[in-house]
Write a protein that holds these residues in place. Structure first.
Motif, PDB file in Angstrom:
ATOM      1  N   VAL A  53       0.935  -1.112  -0.096  1.00 41.33           N
ATOM      2  CA  VAL A  53      -0.087  -0.089  -0.057  1.00 41.33           C
ATOM      3  C   VAL A  53       0.989   1.282  -0.021  1.00 41.33           C
ATOM      4  CG1 VAL A  53      -1.685   1.315   1.426  1.00 41.33           C
ATOM      5  CG2 VAL A  53      -1.909  -1.053   1.140  1.00 41.33           C
ATOM      6  N   SER A  54       2.097   1.245   0.840  1.00 41.96           N
ATOM      7  CA  SER A  54       2.905   2.225   0.832  1.00 41.96           C
ATOM      8  C   SER A  54       3.460   2.556  -0.579  1.00 41.96           C
ATOM      9  CB  SER A  54       3.813   2.139   1.907  1.00 41.96           C
ATOM     10  OG  SER A  54       4.891   1.077   1.538  1.00 41.96           O
ATOM     11  N   SER A  57       0.683   4.247  -2.571  1.00 45.25           N
ATOM     12  CA  SER A  57       0.240   5.582  -2.411  1.00 45.25           C
ATOM     13  C   SER A  57       1.311   6.426  -3.081  1.00 45.25           C
ATOM     14  CB  SER A  57       0.116   5.568  -0.821  1.00 45.25           C
ATOM     15  OG  SER A  57       1.280   5.562  -0.023  1.00 45.25           O
ATOM     16  N   ALA A  64      -1.123   7.701   2.773  1.00 39.61           N
ATOM     17  CA  ALA A  64      -1.058   6.279   2.776  1.00 39.61           C
ATOM     18  C   ALA A  64      -2.738   5.875   3.496  1.00 39.61           C
ATOM     19  CB  ALA A  64      -0.223   5.956   4.001  1.00 39.61           C
ATOM     20  N   SER A  65      -3.183   6.665   4.096  1.00 38.53           N
ATOM     21  CA  SER A  65      -4.731   6.465   4.623  1.00 38.53           C
ATOM     22  C   SER A  65      -5.801   6.500   3.418  1.00 38.53           C
ATOM     23  CB  SER A  65      -5.063   7.547   5.901  1.00 38.53           C
ATOM     24  OG  SER A  65      -5.048   8.894   5.319  1.00 38.53           O
ATOM     25  N   THR A  68      -5.064   3.324   1.553  1.00 35.65           N
ATOM     26  CA  THR A  68      -5.744   2.272   2.150  1.00 35.65           C
ATOM     27  C   THR A  68      -7.146   2.202   2.158  1.00 35.65           C
ATOM     28  OG1 THR A  68      -3.845   2.304   3.892  1.00 35.65           O
ATOM     29  CG2 THR A  68      -5.931   1.115   4.717  1.00 35.65           C
ATOM     30  N   VAL A  71      -8.096   0.785  -1.280  1.00 38.30           N
ATOM     31  CA  VAL A  71      -7.449  -0.636  -1.341  1.00 38.30           C
ATOM     32  C   VAL A  71      -8.723  -1.398  -0.594  1.00 38.30           C
ATOM     33  CG1 VAL A  71      -6.036  -2.378  -0.294  1.00 38.30           C
ATOM     34  CG2 VAL A  71      -5.085  -0.255  -1.471  1.00 38.30           C
ATOM     35  N   ASP A  72      -9.284  -0.834   0.261  1.00 39.73           N
ATOM     36  CA  ASP A  72     -10.551  -1.633   1.183  1.00 39.73           C
ATOM     37  C   ASP A  72     -11.464  -1.867   0.422  1.00 39.73           C
ATOM     38  OD1 ASP A  72      -8.821  -2.231   3.401  1.00 39.73           O
ATOM     39  OD2 ASP A  72      -9.428  -0.298   4.674  1.00 39.73           O
ATOM     40  N   ARG A  82      -5.229  -9.202  -0.687  1.00 37.09           N
ATOM     41  CA  ARG A  82      -4.208  -8.576   0.283  1.00 37.09           C
ATOM     42  C   ARG A  82      -3.379  -9.917   0.924  1.00 37.09           C
ATOM     43  NH1 ARG A  82      -6.762  -4.896   4.443  1.00 37.09           N
ATOM     44  NH2 ARG A  82      -6.332  -3.235   2.960  1.00 37.09           N
TER      45      ARG A  82
END
Length: 139
Positions: A53-54, A57, A64-65, A68, A71-72, A82
């Motif tokens: 994820v990092s 991003s 990153a948030s 995330t 991605v969720d 994942r």
């Protein structure tokens, strides 16, 4: 203001307008399937290489948030997986699913149709020049 500076401002306005319209229109075209940002994330995962994820991003130039959260949503829709890295269990990697690959193909086709329609009034030679100029700016 001299003429060149005025043309530069006009160029800025035109680019901003085009990008805004492009994102809005594709968002509308994709709305029944996926958001425009979800599509961009999937495209980055589309090469099949696992990514964190990092790193995603950073490529997308988002926090990153935010990455995330996107991605969720993609996980919930079944477009990505994942998984813990087989090399280092502390690392969580993202991979695209077959369903995600199929969606990218479908959305790419819709995007290409849209772009073809938008560029209908531009000749092949003008499009070639436009691409050359944009590549020149991008380097």
């Amino acid at each position: 203001m001299d003429e060149r500076r005025e043309m530069i401002h006009q160029f800025e306005d035109n680019i901003r307008f085009l990008i805004k319209n492009f994102q809005r229109d594709l968002g509308e075209i994709f709305k029944n399937e996926i958001t425009f940002h979800e599509f961009l994330f999937l495209k980055h995962l589309g090469d099949g290489k696992p990514q964190m994820v990092s790193s995603l991003s950073k490529k997308m130039k988002v926090t990153a948030s935010y990455a995330t959260a996107v991605v969720d949503k993609l996980l919930q829709k079944g477009y990505i997986n994942r998984e813990r890295s087989s090399k280092d269990r502390r690392i969580v990697e993202l991979t695209i699913t077959e369903q995600g690959i199929e969606l990218i193909k479908k959305m790419d086709e819709k995007k290409t149709d849209y772009m073809s329609e938008q560029l209908e009034s531009i000749s092949d030679s003008e499009l070639e020049i436009l691409n050359l100029l944009l590549n020149k700016i991008g380097k």
